[in-house]
Design a protein around this motif. Structure first.
Motif, PDB file in Angstrom:
ATOM      1  N   GLU A  78     -11.719  28.634  11.177  1.00  0.00           N
ATOM      2  CA  GLU A  78     -10.376  28.558  11.759  1.00  0.00           C
ATOM      3  C   GLU A  78      -9.762  27.168  11.598  1.00  0.00           C
ATOM      4  O   GLU A  78      -8.544  27.030  11.505  1.00  0.00           O
ATOM      5  CB  GLU A  78     -10.432  28.909  13.254  1.00  0.00           C
ATOM      6  CG  GLU A  78     -10.937  30.304  13.565  1.00  0.00           C
ATOM      7  CD  GLU A  78     -10.996  30.543  15.069  1.00  0.00           C
ATOM      8  OE1 GLU A  78     -10.058  30.112  15.764  1.00  0.00           O
ATOM      9  OE2 GLU A  78     -11.983  31.146  15.546  1.00  0.00           O
ATOM     10  N   VAL A  79     -10.613  26.152  11.594  1.00  0.00           N
ATOM     11  CA  VAL A  79     -10.147  24.761  11.497  1.00  0.00           C
ATOM     12  C   VAL A  79     -10.816  24.118  10.277  1.00  0.00           C
ATOM     13  O   VAL A  79     -11.899  23.541  10.394  1.00  0.00           O
ATOM     14  CB  VAL A  79     -10.490  23.965  12.776  1.00  0.00           C
ATOM     15  CG1 VAL A  79      -9.881  22.561  12.713  1.00  0.00           C
ATOM     16  CG2 VAL A  79     -10.005  24.703  14.021  1.00  0.00           C
ATOM     17  N   PRO A  80     -10.192  24.230   9.105  1.00  0.00           N
ATOM     18  CA  PRO A  80     -10.805  23.692   7.882  1.00  0.00           C
ATOM     19  C   PRO A  80     -11.180  22.211   7.985  1.00  0.00           C
ATOM     20  O   PRO A  80     -12.157  21.772   7.384  1.00  0.00           O
ATOM     21  CB  PRO A  80      -9.721  23.925   6.822  1.00  0.00           C
ATOM     22  CG  PRO A  80      -8.920  25.077   7.336  1.00  0.00           C
ATOM     23  CD  PRO A  80      -8.918  24.918   8.825  1.00  0.00           C
ATOM     24  N   ALA A  81     -10.413  21.450   8.770  1.00  0.00           N
ATOM     25  CA  ALA A  81     -10.697  20.016   8.905  1.00  0.00           C
ATOM     26  C   ALA A  81     -12.069  19.779   9.519  1.00  0.00           C
ATOM     27  O   ALA A  81     -12.716  18.767   9.252  1.00  0.00           O
ATOM     28  CB  ALA A  81      -9.625  19.343   9.759  1.00  0.00           C
ATOM     29  N   LEU A  82     -12.534  20.719  10.352  1.00  0.00           N
ATOM     30  CA  LEU A  82     -13.850  20.572  10.969  1.00  0.00           C
ATOM     31  C   LEU A  82     -14.943  20.693   9.914  1.00  0.00           C
ATOM     32  O   LEU A  82     -15.900  19.915   9.901  1.00  0.00           O
ATOM     33  CB  LEU A  82     -14.045  21.627  12.063  1.00  0.00           C
ATOM     34  CG  LEU A  82     -15.421  21.629  12.744  1.00  0.00           C
ATOM     35  CD1 LEU A  82     -15.682  20.289  13.432  1.00  0.00           C
ATOM     36  CD2 LEU A  82     -15.516  22.766  13.766  1.00  0.00           C
ATOM     37  N   GLN A  83     -14.808  21.678   9.021  1.00  0.00           N
ATOM     38  CA  GLN A  83     -15.797  21.840   7.963  1.00  0.00           C
ATOM     39  C   GLN A  83     -15.832  20.609   7.058  1.00  0.00           C
ATOM     40  O   GLN A  83     -16.922  20.119   6.700  1.00  0.00           O
ATOM     41  CB  GLN A  83     -15.467  23.082   7.137  1.00  0.00           C
ATOM     42  CG  GLN A  83     -16.545  23.417   6.099  1.00  0.00           C
ATOM     43  CD  GLN A  83     -16.221  24.715   5.376  1.00  0.00           C
ATOM     44  OE1 GLN A  83     -15.123  24.876   4.859  1.00  0.00           O
ATOM     45  NE2 GLN A  83     -17.173  25.630   5.335  1.00  0.00           N
ATOM     46  N   THR A  84     -14.671  20.094   6.723  1.00  0.00           N
ATOM     47  CA  THR A  84     -14.604  18.880   5.906  1.00  0.00           C
ATOM     48  C   THR A  84     -15.287  17.725   6.611  1.00  0.00           C
ATOM     49  O   THR A  84     -16.020  16.940   5.998  1.00  0.00           O
ATOM     50  CB  THR A  84     -13.137  18.512   5.611  1.00  0.00           C
ATOM     51  OG1 THR A  84     -12.509  19.601   4.930  1.00  0.00           O
ATOM     52  CG2 THR A  84     -13.044  17.260   4.762  1.00  0.00           C
ATOM     53  N   HIS A  85     -15.071  17.627   7.925  1.00  0.00           N
ATOM     54  CA  HIS A  85     -15.661  16.536   8.706  1.00  0.00           C
ATOM     55  C   HIS A  85     -17.188  16.645   8.734  1.00  0.00           C
ATOM     56  O   HIS A  85     -17.883  15.637   8.594  1.00  0.00           O
ATOM     57  CB  HIS A  85     -15.102  16.567  10.129  1.00  0.00           C
ATOM     58  CG  HIS A  85     -15.457  15.373  10.950  1.00  0.00           C
ATOM     59  ND1 HIS A  85     -15.004  14.100  10.655  1.00  0.00           N
ATOM     60  CD2 HIS A  85     -16.245  15.239  12.048  1.00  0.00           C
ATOM     61  CE1 HIS A  85     -15.481  13.241  11.550  1.00  0.00           C
ATOM     62  NE2 HIS A  85     -16.229  13.905  12.400  1.00  0.00           N
ATOM     63  N   VAL A  86     -17.699  17.864   8.906  1.00  0.00           N
ATOM     64  CA  VAL A  86     -19.154  18.066   8.900  1.00  0.00           C
ATOM     65  C   VAL A  86     -19.732  17.663   7.543  1.00  0.00           C
ATOM     66  O   VAL A  86     -20.789  17.018   7.468  1.00  0.00           O
ATOM     67  CB  VAL A  86     -19.507  19.528   9.231  1.00  0.00           C
ATOM     68  CG1 VAL A  86     -20.998  19.784   8.992  1.00  0.00           C
ATOM     69  CG2 VAL A  86     -19.146  19.848  10.682  1.00  0.00           C
TER      70      VAL A  86
END
Length: 239
Positions: A125-133
């Motif tokens: 739902e929040v692509p930025a979270l995956q990028t951050h991980v």
């Protein structure tokens, strides 16, 4: 106290910029608030997780200091890293669903528990979270490469200088002094991490003090000459 009572809101956390993605909308921040299940308090000297424990979550350090270590074949504990507030722990458990090291609190600490299943669901739902991980994982790889360089090619003085510069830089990013720090780890733990004997660590600290580079009072270290430390790290190798 119930989990709801101690649940921390990511949107109001002063460490958000260090352990969470930047530039999120209000809606996305609200979703991240649901990511943190609860806070856990860890007493000094006790494990957050141990080698072989089932992997279920990432842990964002809210306060305190940790060390990670693994047991060697002869029974010694080899320190593999030191972690502080704003950093994420637990990534070692992803590959095999079990932790591969011990994470021990070096002082009373508090962590935010982020269940891995929620991270996976929310990343959709929040692509930025995956990028951050992914960035966190990449940072760990870069850190390990740096440690390999320390252990493989640097002299004792270079290793300790690089360690102090890295530590004070990370602390400064969290609002602390850029020249003074309190070592939460022992000289022996520093030696284990840097691949040096306790006597060598103590002797190198003393040399730095005699040379006017640092001032040492037990665990309090004041860096008097940052450029001198950098020069030690960047000194050309002798042929």
């Amino acid at each position: 106290m119930t989990p709801q009572a101690i649940k921390v809101a990511c949107s109001n956390c002063n460490l958000r910029e260090l352990c969470m993605p930047m530039g999120l909308s209000g809606d996305d921040l609200g979703k991240l608030d649901d990511l943190v299940a609860l806070r856990r308090k860890i007493k000094r000297g006790t494990p957050l997780f141990s080698n072989g424990d089932k992997f279920t979550a990432f842990y964002a350090i809210r306060t305190g200091f940790f060390k990670t270590c693994v047991a060697t074949e002869d029974g010694r504990d080899q320190v593999t890293g030191f972690q502080m507030a704003g950093e994420i722990m637990g990534l070692d458990g992803i590959v095999g669903d079990r932790h591969t090291c011990d994470a021990i609190a070096l002082e009373d600490a508090e962590v935010c528990v982020m269940p891995y299943e929620r991270i996976e669901d929310l990343s959709r739902e929040v692509p930025a979270l995956q990028t951050h991980v992914h960035k966190i994982m990449s940072r760990e790889i870069v850190r390990e490469h740096g440690v390999m360089l320390l252990l493989g090619s640097m002299r004792a003085e270079e290793r300790l200088a690089a360690f102090l510069l890295n530590l004070v830089q990370r602390l400064h990013a969290r609002g602390f002094s850029s020249s003074e720090l309190v070592l939460r780890m022992t000289r022996e733990e520093i030696g284990s991490y840097l691949g040096l004997k306790l006597e060598t660590v103590s002797r190198t600290f003393s040399k730095f003090a005699d040379d006017g580079i640092v001032e040492v009072k037990q665990r309090h270290v004041r860096i008097l000459d940052t450029e001198a430390l950098r020069a030690i790290v960047n000194a050309p190798a002798c042929n």
